[in-house]
Design a protein around this motif. Sequence first.
Motif, PDB file in Angstrom:
ATOM      1  N   UNK A 100      41.170 -65.730  71.125  1.00 30.49           N
ATOM      2  CA  UNK A 100      40.783 -65.135  69.836  1.00 30.49           C
ATOM      3  C   UNK A 100      39.489 -65.673  69.240  1.00 30.49           C
ATOM      4  N   UNK A 101      38.629 -66.325  70.037  1.00 34.54           N
ATOM      5  CA  UNK A 101      37.382 -66.837  69.465  1.00 34.54           C
ATOM      6  C   UNK A 101      36.439 -65.687  69.136  1.00 34.54           C
ATOM      7  N   UNK A 102      35.541 -65.939  68.177  1.00 33.99           N
ATOM      8  CA  UNK A 102      34.552 -64.948  67.762  1.00 33.99           C
ATOM      9  C   UNK A 102      33.200 -65.314  68.362  1.00 33.99           C
ATOM     10  N   UNK A 103      32.288 -64.389  68.336  1.00 34.74           N
ATOM     11  CA  UNK A 103      30.957 -64.639  68.895  1.00 34.74           C
ATOM     12  C   UNK A 103      30.299 -65.841  68.237  1.00 34.74           C
ATOM     13  N   UNK A 104      30.532 -66.028  66.931  1.00 35.32           N
ATOM     14  CA  UNK A 104      29.930 -67.139  66.193  1.00 35.32           C
ATOM     15  C   UNK A 104      30.359 -68.501  66.728  1.00 35.32           C
ATOM     16  N   UNK A 105      31.471 -68.553  67.445  1.00 30.85           N
ATOM     17  CA  UNK A 105      31.982 -69.821  67.969  1.00 30.85           C
ATOM     18  C   UNK A 105      31.221 -70.284  69.206  1.00 30.85           C
ATOM     19  N   UNK A 106      30.272 -69.452  69.671  1.00 29.10           N
ATOM     20  CA  UNK A 106      29.580 -69.751  70.929  1.00 29.10           C
ATOM     21  C   UNK A 106      28.066 -69.805  70.726  1.00 29.10           C
ATOM     22  N   UNK A 110      27.294 -63.215  71.428  1.00 28.52           N
ATOM     23  CA  UNK A 110      27.877 -62.207  72.333  1.00 28.52           C
ATOM     24  C   UNK A 110      27.412 -62.353  73.776  1.00 28.52           C
ATOM     25  N   UNK A 111      26.272 -62.970  73.966  1.00 24.53           N
ATOM     26  CA  UNK A 111      25.733 -63.116  75.320  1.00 24.53           C
ATOM     27  C   UNK A 111      26.251 -64.365  76.047  1.00 24.53           C
ATOM     28  N   UNK A 112      27.045 -65.153  75.357  1.00 20.65           N
ATOM     29  CA  UNK A 112      27.563 -66.384  75.951  1.00 20.65           C
ATOM     30  C   UNK A 112      28.696 -66.076  76.925  1.00 20.65           C
ATOM     31  N   UNK A 182      35.923 -60.957  61.260  1.00 20.75           N
ATOM     32  CA  UNK A 182      36.671 -61.167  62.497  1.00 20.75           C
ATOM     33  C   UNK A 182      36.595 -59.961  63.420  1.00 20.75           C
ATOM     34  N   UNK A 183      36.939 -58.796  62.894  1.00 21.11           N
ATOM     35  CA  UNK A 183      36.874 -57.578  63.712  1.00 21.11           C
ATOM     36  C   UNK A 183      35.626 -56.786  63.316  1.00 21.11           C
ATOM     37  N   UNK A 184      34.492 -57.435  63.478  1.00 26.60           N
ATOM     38  CA  UNK A 184      33.219 -56.891  62.971  1.00 26.60           C
ATOM     39  C   UNK A 184      32.739 -55.653  63.719  1.00 26.60           C
ATOM     40  N   UNK A 185      33.247 -55.440  64.924  1.00 24.01           N
ATOM     41  CA  UNK A 185      32.801 -54.281  65.713  1.00 24.01           C
ATOM     42  C   UNK A 185      33.713 -53.075  65.495  1.00 24.01           C
ATOM     43  N   UNK A 186      35.013 -53.316  65.361  1.00 24.19           N
ATOM     44  CA  UNK A 186      35.995 -52.231  65.230  1.00 24.19           C
ATOM     45  C   UNK A 186      36.383 -51.957  63.780  1.00 24.19           C
TER      46      UNK A 186
END
Length: 278
Positions: A100-106, A110-112, A182-186
Amino acid sequence: MTVQFRRRFLATFVAGFAGLYAVGAQAAVSPLELVGPISDYKLYVAQNVRKLAADVRVFTAAVKAGDIEKAKKLYAPTRTSYERVEPVAELFTDLDQSIDSRADDHEKAEKDPAFIGFHRIEYSLWTLKTTKDLNPVADKLLADVLELQKRLGALTFPPEKVVGGAAVLMEEVAATKISGEENRYSHTDLWDFQSNFEGAYKIVELLRPLVVKQDKAFADKADANFKVVFDTLAKYRTTDGGFETYSKLTDRDRKLLAGRVNTLAEDLSKLRGMLGLN
């Protein structure tokens, strides 16, 4: 739930509660009084994880089949079981990070390559509009959920972690989730909110008889605050039992939810002390 499984659950509680006996004399509630409610909560978690495993299997099959529309339809309802057990995610942080990690955690967002799990699939379905390269991500998500299900039997649920986890979750909803990050895309955040509140309220509900003995007014206040957030979300229910996209939520309702959820976080933080769990 089999008798053997229940016995195994109770065996883990004996170990988990042993450390509480040293402070039992000062506790407002006897450690033994907590065994039943926490045992019931662990069963609740197990039931949700079992449902999660079944739903993730169907969801990831749709992803691997390249059926974008079916996968998008399944995404939010599949997550509900996981969001209900989020109060105790601290007990399996490695799996939570993977699932359940988000892109911000990496570092590379999104490219990580380490950005996997539900939100990596969400990003691909809604933003990239493709299932290309998602097979390994889907397989890993299912494997992680099955590993979580496997671990549960031997996992100890310390009461302070259960109650404290519910308070922390409410703080997270009010501080960050309320923004829709959290569900920033959907934009399926209302599904998550409903499940987060249900999971936190389950803890309050199971402990309510003990809380009433200490402070009935406090128990009634907590119930009333939960009712406000449930009633607010109910306004955004759709005819199929789901929710409108998060963009439909008014600024007034966002502020109302944030305020009430902050109050719930305060209530739940006080609950630890009331039960002698600080």
